[in-house]
Design a protein around this motif. Structure first.
Motif, PDB file in Angstrom:
ATOM      1  N   LYS A  99     -62.572  66.731 -28.922  1.00  0.00           N
ATOM      2  CA  LYS A  99     -61.905  65.415 -28.924  1.00  0.00           C
ATOM      3  C   LYS A  99     -62.940  64.289 -28.894  1.00  0.00           C
ATOM      4  CE  LYS A  99     -57.739  67.170 -26.780  1.00  0.00           C
ATOM      5  NZ  LYS A  99     -56.920  67.263 -25.571  1.00  0.00           N
ATOM      6  N   SER A 100     -64.006  64.480 -28.137  1.00  0.00           N
ATOM      7  CA  SER A 100     -65.083  63.484 -28.099  1.00  0.00           C
ATOM      8  C   SER A 100     -65.734  63.345 -29.468  1.00  0.00           C
ATOM      9  CB  SER A 100     -66.136  63.872 -27.064  1.00  0.00           C
ATOM     10  OG  SER A 100     -65.596  63.852 -25.771  1.00  0.00           O
ATOM     11  N   CYS A 101     -65.917  64.460 -30.153  1.00  0.00           N
ATOM     12  CA  CYS A 101     -66.495  64.448 -31.492  1.00  0.00           C
ATOM     13  C   CYS A 101     -65.596  63.661 -32.452  1.00  0.00           C
ATOM     14  CB  CYS A 101     -66.677  65.885 -31.978  1.00  0.00           C
ATOM     15  SG  CYS A 101     -67.339  66.029 -33.650  1.00  0.00           S
ATOM     16  N   LEU A 102     -64.301  63.883 -32.383  1.00  0.00           N
ATOM     17  CA  LEU A 102     -63.364  63.139 -33.236  1.00  0.00           C
ATOM     18  C   LEU A 102     -63.437  61.643 -32.952  1.00  0.00           C
ATOM     19  CD1 LEU A 102     -60.000  65.138 -33.489  1.00  0.00           C
ATOM     20  CD2 LEU A 102     -61.519  64.443 -35.349  1.00  0.00           C
ATOM     21  N   ARG A 103     -63.465  61.287 -31.668  1.00  0.00           N
ATOM     22  CA  ARG A 103     -63.554  59.865 -31.300  1.00  0.00           C
ATOM     23  C   ARG A 103     -64.847  59.243 -31.813  1.00  0.00           C
ATOM     24  NH1 ARG A 103     -61.261  61.614 -26.557  1.00  0.00           N
ATOM     25  NH2 ARG A 103     -63.267  61.782 -25.535  1.00  0.00           N
TER      26      ARG A 103
END
Length: 132
Positions: A99-103
């Motif tokens: 999720k951090s990567c997507l953000r």
């Protein structure tokens, strides 16, 4: 942050992730750690589609585990990230990292918001604030 850099950061931070790809719902690939991530992205999309087929609401995250490892898929609107891990990953941590990567990768797509000027104050007139 660009998609390729977001994936590089992801694989540096999360040692459990063996391979990953950032892609769109239509299957277009933004970045991949694999030389040719096409088959991996197609498989991740098929897995997510099959899981969505038995639900009334679309999934936002998915883990498919085998004895050899797991496949994770996280969706945020039209943007997705998929990853492969070894056996027995720390599931919550892998989801958090994805999720951090997507953000991080989404930040480069957002147009810069124009800065709003502070409202101008009009000069006080005589008689305001009880002055005579």
């Amino acid at each position: 942050m660009e998609a390729a850099q977001a994936l590089a950061d992801l694989t540096e931070i999360s040692t459990q992730i063996k391979a990953a790809a950032l892609f769109r719902a239509d299957g277009s690939i933004d970045a991949s750690t694999l030389a040719d991530g096409t088959r991996f992205v197609e498989a991740a999309r098929a897995l997510l589609s099959a899981a969505d087929g038995v639900r009334t609401e679309p999934l936002v995250q998915l883990e498919a585990a085998t004895a050899d490892g797991s496949v994770f898929v996280v969706r945020d609107g039209e943007r997705l990230v998929a990853a492969v891990t070894g056996p027995e990953p720390t599931v919550g941590l892998v989801f958090y990292d994805l999720k951090s990567c997507l953000r991080s990768s989404a930040e480069s797509e957002e147009p810069e918001k124009p800065k709003r000027a502070a409202p101008k104050r009009k000069p006080k007139e005589e008689g305001e604030n009880g002055e005579a």
